[in-house]
Design an enzyme around this catalytic site. Structure first.
Site, PDB file in Angstrom:
ATOM      1  N   THR A  29       0.861  -1.177   0.000  1.00 24.18           N
ATOM      2  CA  THR A  29       0.000   0.000   0.000  1.00 24.18           C
ATOM      3  C   THR A  29       0.899   1.228   0.000  1.00 24.18           C
ATOM      4  O   THR A  29       1.434   1.624   1.035  1.00 24.18           O
ATOM      5  CB  THR A  29      -0.923   0.005   1.230  1.00 24.18           C
ATOM      6  OG1 THR A  29      -1.720  -1.182   1.208  1.00 24.18           O
ATOM      7  CG2 THR A  29      -1.847   1.217   1.212  1.00 24.18           C
ATOM      8  N   LYS A  56      -6.846   1.387  -3.499  1.00 28.56           N
ATOM      9  CA  LYS A  56      -6.526   0.983  -2.129  1.00 28.56           C
ATOM     10  C   LYS A  56      -6.613   2.168  -1.172  1.00 28.56           C
ATOM     11  O   LYS A  56      -7.108   2.039  -0.038  1.00 28.56           O
ATOM     12  CB  LYS A  56      -5.131   0.346  -2.070  1.00 28.56           C
ATOM     13  CG  LYS A  56      -4.703  -0.100  -0.664  1.00 28.56           C
ATOM     14  CD  LYS A  56      -5.684  -1.121  -0.081  1.00 28.56           C
ATOM     15  CE  LYS A  56      -5.360  -1.478   1.368  1.00 28.56           C
ATOM     16  NZ  LYS A  56      -4.150  -2.288   1.517  1.00 28.56           N
ATOM     17  N   LYS A 107      -0.632   6.213   7.911  1.00 28.87           N
ATOM     18  CA  LYS A 107       0.179   6.435   6.705  1.00 28.87           C
ATOM     19  C   LYS A 107      -0.677   6.459   5.453  1.00 28.87           C
ATOM     20  O   LYS A 107      -0.519   7.316   4.574  1.00 28.87           O
ATOM     21  CB  LYS A 107       1.251   5.344   6.617  1.00 28.87           C
ATOM     22  CG  LYS A 107       2.145   5.403   5.383  1.00 28.87           C
ATOM     23  CD  LYS A 107       1.695   4.438   4.285  1.00 28.87           C
ATOM     24  CE  LYS A 107       1.805   2.989   4.733  1.00 28.87           C
ATOM     25  NZ  LYS A 107       1.398   2.074   3.630  1.00 28.87           N
TER      26      LYS A 107
END
Length: 286
Positions: free
Chosen positions: A99, A174, A242
């Protein structure tokens, strides 16, 4: 078995370990590389071989999967000393399941192409249980021939793999789905806190949620974690923080987006290594 492609796997964390193990169990020859060598040993016992570096791995593999933490880790694995692109090899399929930002995928895809390789970004939706049982959803960016080459492998890793568009499309999908994860995680935590503050039992609220339109597997698992005060990380809060930073960098500026981004950034210093649902502890303090 000899007709099957040789698979390389980089990154044996909570997700990479069960995913690579599924390919081993499906009969693929798998070689692994991980900076922490103890994690390699667990896969070696299951039939994997090991490589001394990403460069050594890509020389022996036809398809290389990566699942690592962030953009810098990806860049280091591709372009660092003994990195994937430092090897005297070409014609490999490099599948980045991390990711990360769409930008790093676009950059690494270009460098890979210059070396004669093909690149896909293919992050997944799902957690450890879905990785163990092959029920992940794989979101893919790249071209059709590369997707078709990877599809037989994706079928062992997930219940669905979708080609969404050019390089970076999987990463963008994502970030979108993890933004929804942030909304849902914070929403569930706030709902249970509100109920608890008004004298309602968490067990009763869980029953109400489970039997109503809002009930789903996620609310069941995370609600039970709250009731059991089990905040061991299935998906660490720092990783969602994040991902929300990456989404903001890609233009996330909606009202809910701003709130959930800020909440998780504030919680990360104290709770980053705990599970995402530990956000309830941060909200309770506030």
């Amino acid at each position: 078995m000899s007709s099957q492609p040789q698979v390389g796997w980089i990154g044996l964390g909570n997700m990479g370990n069960p995913m690579s193990r599924r390919l081993i169990e499906a009969g693929y020859p798998v070689a692994v590389y991980n900076r922490s060598k103890d994690k390699e040993e667990a896969l070696r016992a299951s039939g994997a071989t090991t490589a001394d570096s990403p460069a050594a791995l890509v020389q022996q593999a036809d398809v290389v999967f990566l699942m690592v933490s962030d953009d810098q880790a990806v860049r280091d694995l591709f372009t660092g000393p003994q990195g994937l692109l430092e090897a005297q090899a070409s014609g490999k399929l490099l599948v980045n399941m991390s990711t990360v930002s769409p930008g790093i995928s676009e950059e690494m895809a270009k460098l890979s192409q210059e070396k004669g390789h093909t690149y896909l970004d293919a992050p997944v939706s799902g957690s450890v249980k879905q990785a163990e049982t092959g029920q992940l959803v794989v979101m893919v960016g790249g071209d059709e021939p590369a997707f078709q080459q990877a599809q037989p492998l994706f079928e062992h890793l997930g219940k669905l793999a979708l080609l969404l568009g050019p390089i970076g499309s999987g990463n963008r999908a994502k970030l979108a789905i993890n933004t929804l994860l942030g909304f849902y995680t914070q929403g569930l935590a706030e709902t249970l806190l509100f109920a608890q503050q008004h004298g309602l039992k968490l067990e009763d609220m869980q029953t109400i949620i489970a039997n109503g339109a809002m009930g789903n597997v996620y609310s069941k698992i995370k609600g039970e974690a709250i009731m059991g005060e089990n905040f061991q990380a299935a998906f660490a809060l720092k990783h969602l923080a994040k991902d929300l930073r990456l989404a903001k960098a890609e233009g996330l500026n909606t009202p809910l987006g701003a709130v959930v981004h800020d909440t998780f950034q504030q919680a990360e210093p104290a709770l980053g290594d705990e599970d995402v649902i530990a956000i309830i502890k941060h909200l309770h303090r506030d």
